[in-house]
Design an enzyme around this catalytic site. Structure first.
Site, PDB file in Angstrom:
ATOM      1  N   SER A  50       1.580  -9.709  -0.649  1.00  0.00           N
ATOM      2  CA  SER A  50       1.237  -8.281  -0.653  1.00  0.00           C
ATOM      3  C   SER A  50       1.429  -7.618   0.697  1.00  0.00           C
ATOM      4  O   SER A  50       1.627  -6.405   0.771  1.00  0.00           O
ATOM      5  CB  SER A  50      -0.195  -8.099  -1.133  1.00  0.00           C
ATOM      6  OG  SER A  50      -1.075  -8.858  -0.321  1.00  0.00           O
ATOM      7  N   LYS A  64       0.814  -1.225   0.000  1.00  0.00           N
ATOM      8  CA  LYS A  64       0.000   0.000   0.000  1.00  0.00           C
ATOM      9  C   LYS A  64       0.844   1.269   0.000  1.00  0.00           C
ATOM     10  O   LYS A  64       0.416   2.306  -0.488  1.00  0.00           O
ATOM     11  CB  LYS A  64      -0.947   0.001   1.201  1.00  0.00           C
ATOM     12  CG  LYS A  64      -2.037  -1.050   1.124  1.00  0.00           C
ATOM     13  CD  LYS A  64      -3.037  -0.754   0.028  1.00  0.00           C
ATOM     14  CE  LYS A  64      -4.207  -1.727   0.030  1.00  0.00           C
ATOM     15  NZ  LYS A  64      -5.073  -1.540  -1.159  1.00  0.00           N
ATOM     16  N   GLU A 114      -9.497   6.010   3.165  1.00  0.00           N
ATOM     17  CA  GLU A 114     -10.327   4.954   3.747  1.00  0.00           C
ATOM     18  C   GLU A 114      -9.400   3.783   4.024  1.00  0.00           C
ATOM     19  O   GLU A 114      -8.363   3.660   3.397  1.00  0.00           O
ATOM     20  CB  GLU A 114     -11.410   4.534   2.754  1.00  0.00           C
ATOM     21  CG  GLU A 114     -10.958   3.516   1.687  1.00  0.00           C
ATOM     22  CD  GLU A 114      -9.921   4.029   0.711  1.00  0.00           C
ATOM     23  OE1 GLU A 114      -9.774   5.260   0.599  1.00  0.00           O
ATOM     24  OE2 GLU A 114      -9.247   3.201   0.059  1.00  0.00           O
TER      25      GLU A 114
END
Lengths: 412, 266
Positions: A392, A103, A125
């Site tokens: 991830s 991210k 968010e």
């Protein structure tokens, strides 16, 4: 070791998406209240301007290298490979990026863009909390005020990340409405943005939302696939046979896949959250149960009832628990370039433990979905075939949640 | 002629401003919503906006969100709202506008929706998250069936966007008086009047102003420069507070009357 020249990163035919309407085939677009239309046009222009500016690109590269720790390793998972007894399995270690997940690639890029646009505040968010932590981190680094919206159910599931964000100086705003998960956090972030758009940038965390968000996020994440190409050529002297990634909104998946779209011999699979199984209605497998719809600004597959009300979703993994999927994934499915499947909560939890025990790597529950699927495929493949799975994120944030399902009650 | 156009024509001739209340259809029930519509008409409303409940209303503040949730508790759908309009048409000819999010319309199907809404007696549709650029097919079908397509203009809209939106709008143009979501506000920004004048350079279509107007004083102020005054959350809040009380429609009508009088300069 032989030193390979990286192949051109755009060796495939020019890929025309998004088009000038922000569409990927029939998917995507820009469906927002009028107040946000011009700010999105401005964002598109500012982003194009930043892309054309070598200074911006260089600044981003420096932070990626010295702050995020890129390139992340491509790791040969030998014990998992031997255990499954088939194809050679590599992990792209996005879990080793600063803040523990992919991210940060997007959050850092967008916060730099926000600063360039003269915005003083960012909002985001978050579902699993990883995008919230990444945005809080980039905001701290760049001196931006930051508010993160998070459903109260997710706050409960991801308490560690809530504390991390607060520690980083971010305001975590609980969202009590609806399902109290990612969908409602996005609703609330949009309501904030529509009110504060003059000085605030919305750091949307996945390849979802109105154009140009899916494109911006994809571009910042596509470094995953670009690095993977170089690294696998170095290690295996050939390209992989199969790429696998989990798909919530779909940013880590598109990040891995995008550079390989033109390599037509490479099979790519996106793994959605099957929850208790699509037949139970408690899942987030949009390609298994969704139909064309529009949620949060883009046309895509949406889990909804026949009257167009958005369904409540379920997954053990907060980061995959969302009713729609990035429009580019919908397009890649429509042209049969990427296959989409799902694994259940239980399969993901099993893979979570298997990976921890065999490799000493605790994967995020999201990434565990991808691992669960390669557990099914690798044994069927030849020993000289190569799989790259996107690790991830790291699973530290998930240990409490996982313990509820894995450990006997007295050990909790 | 569309009922919205005739109503604005009559008002222009009389030198009056339209009063346009918004309520959420199905809050607390569709039967009570019909009573409220009739009470609002009796109070002097010119056009009524019926909100179609949606699970994820990103443009709405908490008052309208909660109203939609109450309606969704008993699964009020776009089909139900269209059917309610059909029933209302046995009792009233007041212009009715559906205020909706796009996904329910998409799920219904553009053509089926346009046909059924026209058949039921819907006069206009405002799809809050469907900008003109994304709505050519929708607009063509609604116009084919004689339904007005109302679009929003916001404080952030550029001249180029105002031109595009004015061209796509029929019935009236809805000017959003604040950057933000629907809800009750303390005051009206002074720039609203200037924006209304600016929009008039691009269009002869009537301009109604909404988002945040809640008191007779604010209604009076806006009526000074706009062709219509829209009040939503202040009315929806009363409906929410009084709920199923049989006296509710009358009380809401009485409150609306104070807004009507202010809008009409009485």
């Amino acid at each position: 070791m032989k030193n390979f020249e990286p192949l051109s990163e755009t060796q495939h035919a020019p890929y025309p998406y998004p088009d000038d309407r922000g569409r990927y085939g029939e998917y995507g677009g820009r469906f927002v209240p009028e107040t946000l239309m011009h700010p999105l046009e401005e964002l598109e222009v500012a982003y194009a301007d930043a892309c054309a500016d070598p200074g911006f690109q260089e600044e981003l590269r420096q932070y990626q290298k010295d702050y995020v720790g890129r390139p992340t390793p491509l790791y040969y998972a030998q014990r998992l490979t031997e255990h499954l007894g088939g194809a050679r399995i590599y992990f792209k270690r996005e879990d080793l990026a600063h803040t523990g997940a992919h991210k940060i690639n997007n959050a850092l890029g967008q916060c730099l863009l926000a600063k360039r646009m003269g915005k003083t505040r960012v909002i985001a968010e978050t579902g699993a909390g990883q995008h919230g932590v990444a945005t809080a981190t980039a905001a701290a680094l760049l001196g931006l005020e930051c508010t993160v919206y998070m459903g109260t159910e997710d706050m409960e599931r991801q308490r560690l990340n809530v504390f991390r964000m607060r520690l980083l100086g971010t305001k975590v705003q609980p969202v009590e409405h609806g399902s109290k998960t990612l969908k409602d956090a996005i609703n609330e972030a949009m309501r904030d943005w529509v009110t504060t758009v003059g000085h605030t940038h919305y750091v949307l965390g996945t390849v979802e939302g109105p154009h140009p968000f899916p494109m911006i996020c994809r571009d910042f994440q596509s470094i995953i696939g670009k690095e993977t190409r170089r690294q696998i050529l170095e290690k295996e002297e050939k390209l992989p046979d199969l790429l696998v990634a989990c798909v919530g909104g779909g940013s880590n998946a598109i990040g891995l896949f995008f550079d390989f779209i033109g390599d037509e011999t490479i099979r790519m699979i996106g793994v959605e959250a099957g929850g208790f199984g699509p037949e139970t209605g408690k899942h987030a497998a949009r390609f298994a149960g969704g139909v064309l719809g529009m949620l949060h600004g883009a046309l895509s597959y949406v889990l909804q009832d026949k009257d167009g009300q958005i369904d409540l979703t379920h997954s053990v993994s907060a980061g995959l628990d969302y009713a729609s999927v990035g429009p580019e994934h919908a397009y890649l499915k429509s042209i049969n370039r990427v296959e989409y499947t799902y694994v259940t909560d239980q399969e993901a939890l099993d893979a979570f433990q298997l990976c921890s025990r065999l490799e000493g790597i605790i994967p995020a529950l999201e990434s565990a979905h991808a691992i669960a699927h390669i557990c099914k495929l690798a044994p069927e493949m030849e020993a000289d075939q190569v799989i790259v799975v996107n690790m991830s994120g790291r699973g530290d944030k998930d240990v409490q949640q996982a313990a509820r399902f894995i450990l006997p009650e007295e050990d909790q | 002629m569309n009922r919205i156009d005739s109503r604005f024509q009559e008002l222009a001739q009389a030198g009056k401003t339209a009063f346009i209340p918004y309520i959420t259809a199905g809050d607390p029930t569709l039967d009570v919503t019909m009573e409220v519509v009739l009470a609002l008409e009796k109070a002097g409303a010119d056009i009524i906006e019926l909100g179609v409940p949606f699970s994820d209303p990103i443009a709405d503040g908490v008052v309208n969100q909660e109203a939609a949730q109450r309606a969704l508790l008993h699964h009020v759908t776009l089909h139900d709202v269209v059917a309610m309009v059909s029933k209302l048409r046995e009792k009233t000819a007041i212009p009715l506008v559906l205020f909706t999010y796009y996904n329910p319309v998409l799920a219904y199907g553009h053509e089926a929706f346009a046909r059924d809404a026209a058949g039921a007696g819907v006069d206009g549709v405002l799809c809050v998250d469907l900008p003109p650029e994304e709505s050519r097919d929708y607009r063509r079908l609604l116009h084919d069936f004689g339904i007005a397509t109302i679009y929003l203009i916001a404080p952030t809209s550029t001249e180029e966007r105002i031109r595009i939106i004015a061209e796509a709008s029929t019935g009236f143009i809805y000017y959003v008086s604040r950057t933000g979501v629907t809800g009750v506000r303390q005051d009206i920004e002074s720039s609203v009047g200037d924006m209304v004048q600016a929009i008039k350079r691009y269009s002869d279509t009537p301009i109604a102003v909404g988002f945040g107007i809640s008191t007779p004083e604010q209604a009076r102020e806006v009526a000074g420069y706009a062709d219509g005054v829209i009040v939503g959350s202040a009315i929806v809040r009363q409906i929410g507070e009084q709920g199923a009380d049989p006296s509710m429609p009358g009380a809401v009508g009485a409150f609306a009357k104070t807004l009507v009088d202010a809008t009409k300069g009485l």
